[in-house]
Scaffold this active site. Structure first.
Site, PDB file in Angstrom:
ATOM      1  N   GLU A  73       0.806  -1.211   0.000  1.00 11.41           N
ATOM      2  CA  GLU A  73       0.000   0.000   0.000  1.00 11.41           C
ATOM      3  C   GLU A  73       0.844   1.269   0.000  1.00 11.41           C
ATOM      4  O   GLU A  73       0.365   2.347   0.351  1.00 11.41           O
ATOM      5  CB  GLU A  73      -0.979  -0.044   1.168  1.00 11.41           C
ATOM      6  CG  GLU A  73      -2.034  -1.129   0.930  1.00 11.41           C
ATOM      7  CD  GLU A  73      -2.999  -1.324   2.073  1.00 11.41           C
ATOM      8  OE1 GLU A  73      -2.607  -1.098   3.230  1.00 11.41           O
ATOM      9  OE2 GLU A  73      -4.135  -1.717   1.802  1.00 11.41           O
ATOM     10  N   TYR A 118     -14.001  17.205  19.581  1.00 12.39           N
ATOM     11  CA  TYR A 118     -12.697  16.544  19.460  1.00 12.39           C
ATOM     12  C   TYR A 118     -12.525  15.947  18.071  1.00 12.39           C
ATOM     13  O   TYR A 118     -11.429  15.938  17.508  1.00 12.39           O
ATOM     14  CB  TYR A 118     -12.548  15.497  20.560  1.00 12.39           C
ATOM     15  CG  TYR A 118     -12.819  16.110  21.905  1.00 12.39           C
ATOM     16  CD1 TYR A 118     -11.878  16.941  22.512  1.00 12.39           C
ATOM     17  CD2 TYR A 118     -14.053  15.929  22.524  1.00 12.39           C
ATOM     18  CE1 TYR A 118     -12.148  17.557  23.718  1.00 12.39           C
ATOM     19  CE2 TYR A 118     -14.330  16.549  23.730  1.00 12.39           C
ATOM     20  CZ  TYR A 118     -13.377  17.359  24.324  1.00 12.39           C
ATOM     21  OH  TYR A 118     -13.657  17.987  25.515  1.00 12.39           O
TER      22      TYR A 118
END
Length: 206
Positions: A73, A118
């Protein structure tokens, strides 16, 4: 050993992610920029059992120049770095909730709303989703690069997440926040939750 501290960080963060269930088996990979190139977790390696001396070494053109064979990848990481030149590290996970949520995605639909401050502060106002491509193929590169220009985190349909950060610590923290928010999104799915307003979101962004 060159880049000793960075190598140790990769090993320690990999073990932490693995130990807390963010990756299983040999799933997922990490990469970090260093002088002259990158360090990356080798192919078919468990994040819980990394060896600092066997990490893959890539040059500035993402060519394998030392250490273990890199993950297939690499093109995915390269696309992310090219889209986000300020990124110094990338975390790719097949974590449970992000992957589960990605299997529910329909093209054109937002996948994760701004549920918490967050999430917005660490990840952004939303997370683009890249349609499914066979893992390791270069066919996904263009889609990933385009999505990553819009956000530092990308969800890969039927696959997992790809998160960039200014440091490895920042990338790991954002990947963890993304997984937790995916869990919340699944718990709240079809319940019409309240989400942060546009003004609230804008106030949280840098």
């Amino acid at each position: 050993m060159r880049n000793y501290e960075t190598r140790q960080q990769l090993v320690e963060y990999g073990a932490s992610l693995f130990g807390r269930g963010y990756s299983v088996g040999t799933a997922g990979n990490l990469s970090v920029r260093v002088d002259g190139g990158l360090l990356m977790t080798p192919t078919n390696s468990s994040l819980g059992r990394l060896n600092a001396g066997e990490l893959s070494e890539l040059d500035g053109e993402f060519r394998h120049v030392g250490g273990g064979k890199p993950s297939k990848e690499v093109p995915m990481h390269r696309a992310m770095y090219e889209a986000r030149p300020d990124a110094r590290a990338i975390v790719h996970l097949h974590s449970t909730y992000v992957t589960a949520l990605s299997c529910l995605w329909r093209e054109g639909e937002p996948l994760i709303p701004p549920l918490t401050p967050y999430f917005v502060m660490r990840v952004g106002r939303d997370v683009p989703v890249v349609p499914y491509f066979k893992p390791g193929t270069t066919d996904a590169v263009g889609e990933i690069r385009e999505a990553a220009t819009r956000a530092p985190a990308v969800i890969l349909a039927h696959h997992g997440s790809l998160v960039a950060g200014a440091t490895l610590a920042a990338a790991v923290a954002a990947a963890e926040e993304l997984e937790e928010t995916a869990r919340l999104a699944l718990l709240l799915r079809d319940r019409d939750p309240n989400v942060l307003g546009l003004d609230d979101v804008e106030a949280l962004l840098p």
